[in-house]
Scaffold this active site. Structure first.
Site, PDB file in Angstrom:
ATOM      1  N   GLN A 116      13.218 -11.329 -17.020  1.00 54.74           N
ATOM      2  CA  GLN A 116      13.703 -12.554 -17.862  1.00 54.74           C
ATOM      3  C   GLN A 116      13.266 -12.098 -19.330  1.00 54.74           C
ATOM      4  OE1 GLN A 116      10.323 -15.504 -16.860  1.00 54.74           O
ATOM      5  NE2 GLN A 116      11.551 -14.978 -15.218  1.00 54.74           N
ATOM      6  N   HIS A 130      12.345 -14.862 -23.224  1.00 54.68           N
ATOM      7  CA  HIS A 130      12.180 -16.073 -23.877  1.00 54.68           C
ATOM      8  C   HIS A 130      12.275 -15.737 -25.278  1.00 54.68           C
ATOM      9  CE1 HIS A 130      10.079 -17.047 -20.121  1.00 54.68           C
ATOM     10  NE2 HIS A 130       9.103 -16.451 -20.379  1.00 54.68           N
ATOM     11  N   GLU A 171       3.472 -15.825 -24.669  1.00 57.19           N
ATOM     12  CA  GLU A 171       2.621 -16.302 -23.545  1.00 57.19           C
ATOM     13  C   GLU A 171       1.456 -15.028 -23.340  1.00 57.19           C
ATOM     14  OE1 GLU A 171       5.363 -16.966 -20.340  1.00 57.19           O
ATOM     15  OE2 GLU A 171       5.861 -14.899 -20.044  1.00 57.19           O
ATOM     16  N   HIS A 198      10.432  -9.013 -19.097  1.00 58.79           N
ATOM     17  CA  HIS A 198       9.201  -8.973 -18.421  1.00 58.79           C
ATOM     18  C   HIS A 198       9.611  -9.530 -17.137  1.00 58.79           C
ATOM     19  CE1 HIS A 198       9.011 -13.006 -20.172  1.00 58.79           C
ATOM     20  NE2 HIS A 198       8.506 -13.276 -19.011  1.00 58.79           N
ATOM     21  N   ARG A 212      17.009 -15.906 -17.685  1.00 59.57           N
ATOM     22  CA  ARG A 212      17.354 -15.185 -16.326  1.00 59.57           C
ATOM     23  C   ARG A 212      18.286 -14.066 -16.637  1.00 59.57           C
ATOM     24  NH1 ARG A 212      17.894 -19.008 -12.593  1.00 59.57           N
ATOM     25  NH2 ARG A 212      15.771 -19.720 -12.992  1.00 59.57           N
TER      26      ARG A 212
END
Length: 325
Positions: free
Chosen positions: A101, A103, A120, A178, A198
């Protein structure tokens, strides 16, 4: 008077989730069959954390930010984010590989979803022997090469895989491809966002025989295709010292490994502080006489109005200390 806040966990069963949230972190997620994620401090709409203890028990985090404003989150944080709490803290148990996936960054997330992006970090609590995760690519990749690899089902050939052990840290800026591999239990600190594209889900199906939705086209323009020599976050592991692991535009995270009492002064930090216990146990004490016990897998939100805390370890403990810079 504000005090260190603990919250009721929000449990998420996942197709790849396991039992370690219960067996290792001691959290009862019944009646769910498994737990892939527990959201510990969340301001995400639909998943707002609720205070577990004390005079504010039962209040949710959105209500508290609206009521206490800079007293809770800090002056510059409130000026920047208003009533939105800017960080999300989770524990993740990967009993199977998560999806590959990516972001989106702030700009793309705002344009497409009216949301923050999602940068993150991961701190590995526990990893089975041989466990691996993916962060980024293993070589320089062009957008066209990436699209071809997805179409040919050879994406895994160009992914950078990392062996993982307890105490490892990975910083994942928005745009980095990642996935968490099976056998890993970790703490995640991230921007307040639930936007995930995804890319590939290893062709698995749910109990109804359905595959999960993919977002391959959305992902193409969200990915940073640059290759880096090292994807693991290096920090010096020291005893009885605060060690910086991550400094980003969105959060700073320090690793505190202590076996003796320590006073932490937050007068220089114009932000709330989140303490995440990732090993051992401790008690957080404040000037107002509050004592908040934390064990592995528990978190406390220290309001910005509290200028110092005393951390009293029960033996050897490790805590992540995060705030907005």
């Amino acid at each position: 008077m504000l005090y260190p806040l603990t919250f009721e966990p929000i449990f998420k069963d996942k197709i790849w989730g396991g039992q370690k949230i219960n067996t290792i972190l001691g959290k009862d997620f019944s009646p769910l069959p498994n737990c892939g994620e527990t959201w510990e401090v969340s301001g995400v709409d639909g998943n707002i954390s609720v205070v577990a203890e004390g005079a504010l028990k039962g209040k949710n985090l959105k209500e508290l930010v609206g009521e206490y404003k800079e007293e809770l989150v800090g002056k510059h944080v409130y000026e920047q984010f208003g009533d939105t709490f800017p960080l999300l803290v989770k524990f993740i148990d990967a009993n199977d590989d998560l999806s590959i996936q990516v972001h989106p960054n702030d700009e793309l997330a705002k344009e497409r979803h009216n949301s923050f992006g999602k940068t993150e970090m991961w701190y590995i609590l526990e990893a089975d022997e041989g466990a691996k995760l993916n962060s980024g690519f293993n070589r320089e990749v062009t957008k066209d090469e990436y699209v071809k690899a997805v179409a040919d089902n050879t994406l895994t050939d160009i992914l950078n895989m990392e062996d993982v052990h307890a105490g490892d840290v990975f910083f994942l800026p928005a745009g980095r491809v990642h996935y968490i591999g099976k056998g890993i239990l970790l703490a995640e600190i991230q921007q307040t966002s639930d936007i995930t594209y995804r890319i590939y889900d290893f062709d698995r199906t749910d109990d109804k025989g359905q595959k999960r939705e993919l977002h391959t086209e959305l992902a193409v323009d969200a990915i940073n295709y640059q290759h880096y020599d090292d994807y693991k976050t290096r920090y010096e592991k020291k005893r009885n010292e605060s060690v910086n692991a991550v400094t980003s535009d969105y959060f700073v995270t320090n690793v505190l490994n202590f076996d003796q009492e320590v006073l932490h002064d937050y007068t220089h930090v114009d932000s709330f502080v989140i303490l995440v216990c990732v090993a051992g146990a401790l008690t957080v004490q404040t000037e107002g006489g509050y004592n908040v016990p934390l064990t592995m897998g528990q978190c406390a939100l220290i309001p910005a109005s509290i200028n110092s805390v005393t951390l009293v370890p029960d033996g050897d403990m490790t805590v992540l200390e995060s705030y907005v810079p």
